[in-house]
Structures are given as structure tokens and as C-alpha cells.
Design a protein around this motif. Structure first.
Motif, PDB file in Angstrom:
ATOM      1  N   ASN A 188       0.825  -1.206   0.000  1.00  0.00           N
ATOM      2  CA  ASN A 188       0.000   0.000   0.000  1.00  0.00           C
ATOM      3  C   ASN A 188       0.861   1.259   0.000  1.00  0.00           C
ATOM      4  O   ASN A 188       0.537   2.253  -0.667  1.00  0.00           O
ATOM      5  CB  ASN A 188      -0.932  -0.007   1.210  1.00  0.00           C
ATOM      6  N   SER A 216      -2.851  -0.309   7.441  1.00  0.00           N
ATOM      7  CA  SER A 216      -3.727  -0.226   6.265  1.00  0.00           C
ATOM      8  C   SER A 216      -4.194  -1.609   5.839  1.00  0.00           C
ATOM      9  O   SER A 216      -3.697  -2.624   6.323  1.00  0.00           O
ATOM     10  CB  SER A 216      -2.993   0.461   5.111  1.00  0.00           C
ATOM     11  N   PHE A 240      -5.978  -3.916   2.230  1.00  0.00           N
ATOM     12  CA  PHE A 240      -6.096  -3.978   0.778  1.00  0.00           C
ATOM     13  C   PHE A 240      -7.323  -4.806   0.446  1.00  0.00           C
ATOM     14  O   PHE A 240      -7.401  -5.986   0.816  1.00  0.00           O
ATOM     15  CB  PHE A 240      -4.835  -4.587   0.166  1.00  0.00           C
ATOM     16  N   ILE A 267      -7.188   0.334   0.542  1.00  0.00           N
ATOM     17  CA  ILE A 267      -7.190   0.539  -0.903  1.00  0.00           C
ATOM     18  C   ILE A 267      -8.175  -0.464  -1.498  1.00  0.00           C
ATOM     19  O   ILE A 267      -8.021  -1.671  -1.320  1.00  0.00           O
ATOM     20  CB  ILE A 267      -5.785   0.371  -1.498  1.00  0.00           C
TER      21      ILE A 267
END
Length: 414
Positions: free
Chosen positions: A110, A137, A139, A186
């Protein structure tokens, strides 16, 4: 391990990283599991948080970050893929260790996406905190309803409405979503189902606290939930984000995915070499200590064959990994796709065989919580699927070889 012609800087980092693992990681493996099991399993592990500043002070931070992503050298040393490979291998020997050095998936991939494709505003809001290890984070690509090995199958929708995008869909194996420090995902979905096949998809940034983004359940891998990291099944229902959250532009999702998954795939392979190397070490130690039928296990020819086969296979896999890394550095990820695909097949399968042999030598202890082998096996088996199943990569290798030799396999008309 031979470092070949890797730079003196990387050899220095390798020595320092190995010393760090010896001093702080291996002696704390039992403590890590005690802390995970001792409270809320989905909270951060204090041991890791305590070790992060030590790693950063020693310059062992963001080692994955490629040259050009950090022009001022503020966040990492800017190593090439070839330079990073032996370091990633060392970190991979213990599955939770990479986070201590801010080199853990999916954050590394990411961060590379944001560094390569993000706007200055997106980088300031999300990349800088990730590089500093302040947030984590996720994905969101794979979907339960379609064969996501073909990314063009993805059905989740991203629809423009004024200054916003509205996102709907279901995702699973959203790695990293279980951690309460995970602040951004994301997300890959379709912005134009009528566009050419590889221009239908886009990637967009979705803050995890956005209304409509819901974690339905945490997935397990052979019974392991990988807390506090975890892999989630999620629902995105009428999720609204600003149009400025789009990455690179509509229809560029497949392009971003290919750019992201190349480095991510080889990083997995580097870590797998470390896992296999450690499994072999454990196998050798056990074979020298355990006695059966009147002599140490190492005195039995069959055990020596297992050890020899493992050593040969690991060294072959490492060489292929280094070749792929070198090609990525010299001719680019796209030109190196055949080598990346090859090692993505070879490394998990080699690791599985070596770990399985180690389990066999350990007997009942090998499948228990008393050794790391069972979890290592589960993770290696998963990586025959993650970032594309074996058969997809085998096809890539075959097509690259056919193309190299000028063979056209397209259907003939008439």
C-alpha cells in the motif's frame, strides 16, 4: 548465506538486522504469543510497539522502500530489490517480525502504491503516517462471489456522483483490517463495466471508519486468525468518499494492481525463503538431539536425505528470487514478470516441502503449538493462493517462454 555482490551497505544492514533478531525477536517468541492470548486479541501487541523505536533508532526501518520513493532519504535507506532480498529473508524467519521494521504486508504494498500513484495530498494524509508506523492499512481486492484470480471478474462498483464516489460490494481476505490501528483501505472495483476489459477497474482510498464499510467477520487460515493483524470479510454498502480519493484516475485499477503485486509477490517469496531456512535449521537441531533406534535421527540415512534435499531446494529458490529481484531493478517489473511469476510458484512450494520435512522429523511436536512449524506451514500454503494462484503464474511463465521463442498460440482463422 552468500550475499554475492550485494552492496557493503546491505551487508552492514544484514549484520545489524541479524543481531537485532538474535537479541530481541527469537527470545521473545513465547512472549509475543502470551501477550496476544492474554487480553483483547485484536489490540496491538505491546512487545511490537516497544521494539519499533529500537529498530528505527538503529536504521532498520522501511527497508522495503524502493529508490525514488523517498528522495530526501527521510523514511528509509532506499534499497534496490536485490539489496532488500537478504534483509527481507531474515525478517521473514518470524512471521510477526516484519512489522517491527515497518516492512509488513499489506502496508508495504500500500505504501508503494501511494508513493508511486498517490497525489501529494493523498501522500500527506496516508503515506506519511504509514511510513512513520503511526497507522496501518488494508487492501480490498478479492471477492467471495467471483474467481478473483482474474481481476477483471471483480464486481464491486465505484460510481461517480458529483464530487463523490459511491462504493458497493463484498470483499474478503482484506488483510490488515482486524487491527484497530488500520485506518485506510485501498479498494478495487469497477467504474465502467462497458470499457475495454482491462480499463473497467479503478482503485480508491476508503477510510475504515467511513459509514457503510463494515467488517462482517474475521477469516481463519487453517484455524489461525492471525490476530491482531487478521483477514476480514467486509461489506461496503453505499460507502461515500470524496472524488479526490481516486488513485491515478478511473480505469487505472488494473495497471495499479500489476504495479503493486509485482513487488508484493517477491517480498512474500523472500520471506518464504527465510521460513524455509529456519525450518531446516530446526530440523537439523532436532535430528542431532533426538534418539531413535539406538542413534540420533541424524544418523539415519533417510533423515540426512531430507536435510540434503532441503538445502538444495532452498538454495535454488533463493537464486531464482535474487535473479527476479535483479531483473526488477535493471529492466523493470513488467519485463521481469516471467521471473516474478516463476519464483511465486517455486518459493511457496519449496517452503512447504521443507517445513513438512521438519514437521516429520519433530513428530507430534511439529504439529503442536510448541514449535512454529504448524503456523509456518499454514502461511506457506496460503501463499500458493495469495497474490494469484500457482496456475496463473505458471501460465505467465509459459507465455513468456513461448513469446521469447517466437511461438504464436493465438487461434488461427479460416
Amino acid at each position: 548465506m552468500t550475499l554475492f555482490d550485494v552492496s557493503p551497505r546491505t551487508q552492514n544492514l544484514h549484520a545489524r538486522l541479524t543481531a537485532f533478531m538474535d537479541e530481541y525477536i527469537y527470545p521473545n517468541e513465547a512472549e509475543f504469543h502470551r501477550q496476544v492470548e492474554g487480553g483483547n486479541r485484536w489490540e496491538h501487541v505491546q512487545l511490537i510497539e516497544d521494539l519499533k523505536p529500537r529498530a528505527r533508532e538503529q536504521g532498520l526501518w522501511n527497508l522495503f522502500l524502493p529508490p525514488g520513493s523517498d528522495p530526501q532519504g527521510q523514511f528509509g535507506p532506499g534499497l534496490s530489490n536485490l539489496e532488500y532480498a537478504p534483509l527481507c529473508e531474515v525478517m521473514g524467519r518470524v512471521w510477526w517480525a516484519p512489522e517491527i521494521f515497518n516492512c509488513n504486508a499489506p502496508d508495504t504494498g500500500n505504501m508503494e502504491v501511494l508513493a508511486r500513484y498517490g497525489t501529494p495530498e493523498q501522500q500527506e494524509q496516508w503515506l506519511v503516517p504509514l511510513l512513520n508506523g503511526e497507522i496501518r492499512s488494508a487492501f480490498s481486492m478479492t471477492e467471495p462471489g467471483v474467481a478473483s484470480s482474474d481481476a477483471t471478474n471483480i464486481e464491486s462498483s465505484i460510481v461517480r456522483q458529483g464530487d463523490e464516489y459511491v462504493i458497493n460490494g463484498r470483499k474478503w481476505w482484506t488483510s490488515g483490517a482486524g487491527d484497530p490501528r488500520c485506518k485506510i483501505s485501498i479498494f478495487m472495483g469497477k467504474t465502467d463495466p462497458t470499457a475495454p476489459r482491462h480499463l473497467q477497474q479503478s482503485m480508491i482510498l476508503i477510510p475504515m471508519d467511513t459509514p457503510g464499510a463494515t467488517i462482517d467477520r474475521m477469516m481463519t487460515v487453517f484455524g489461525y486468525d492471525d490476530a491482531p493483524h487478521g483477514h476480514a470479510e467486509m461489506t461496503f454498502e453505499n460507502v461515500r468518499v470524496a472524488a479526490t480519493n481516486m488513485l491515478l484516475g478511473e480505469g487505472r485499477g488494473f495497471e495499479i494492481a500489476q504495479g503493486r503485486l509485482g513487488p508484493g509477490r517477491i517480498h512474500h517469496c523472500m520471506r518464504l525463503i527465510g521460513q524455509a531456512e529456519r525450518a531446516l535449521e530446526l530440523m537439523v537441531q532436532r535430528s542431532g538431539q533426538r534418539v531413535a533406534f539406538g542413534k540420533p535421527l541424524a544418523g539415519h540415512q533417510h533423515i540426512r536425505e531430507l536435510i540434503a534435499q532441503s538445502r538444495m531446494e532452498i538454495d535454488q529458490a533463493r537464486l531464482l528470487t535474487l535473479q527476479a529481484a535483479h531483473m526488477m531493478d535493471t529492466v523493470g517489473n513488467k519485463a521481469a514478470r516471467g521471473q516474478i511469476a516463476a519464483i511465486k510458484v517455486v518459493a511457496p512450494n519449496v517452503a512447504l516441502r521443507v517445513i513438512d520435512r521438519a514437521i516429520q522429523v519433530f513428530g507430534g511436536a511439529g504439529v503442536s503449538q510448541d514449535t512454529p512449524l504448524a503456523m509456518m506451514y499454514a502461511q506457506a500454503r496460503t501463499l500458493r493462493l495469495a497474490d494469484g494462484p500457482d496456475i496463473v503464474h505458471v501460465e505467465t511463465v509459459a507465455k513468456e517462454e513461448l513469446r521469447r521463442q517466437g511461438v504464436d498460440v493465438r487461434a488461427k482463422r479460416g
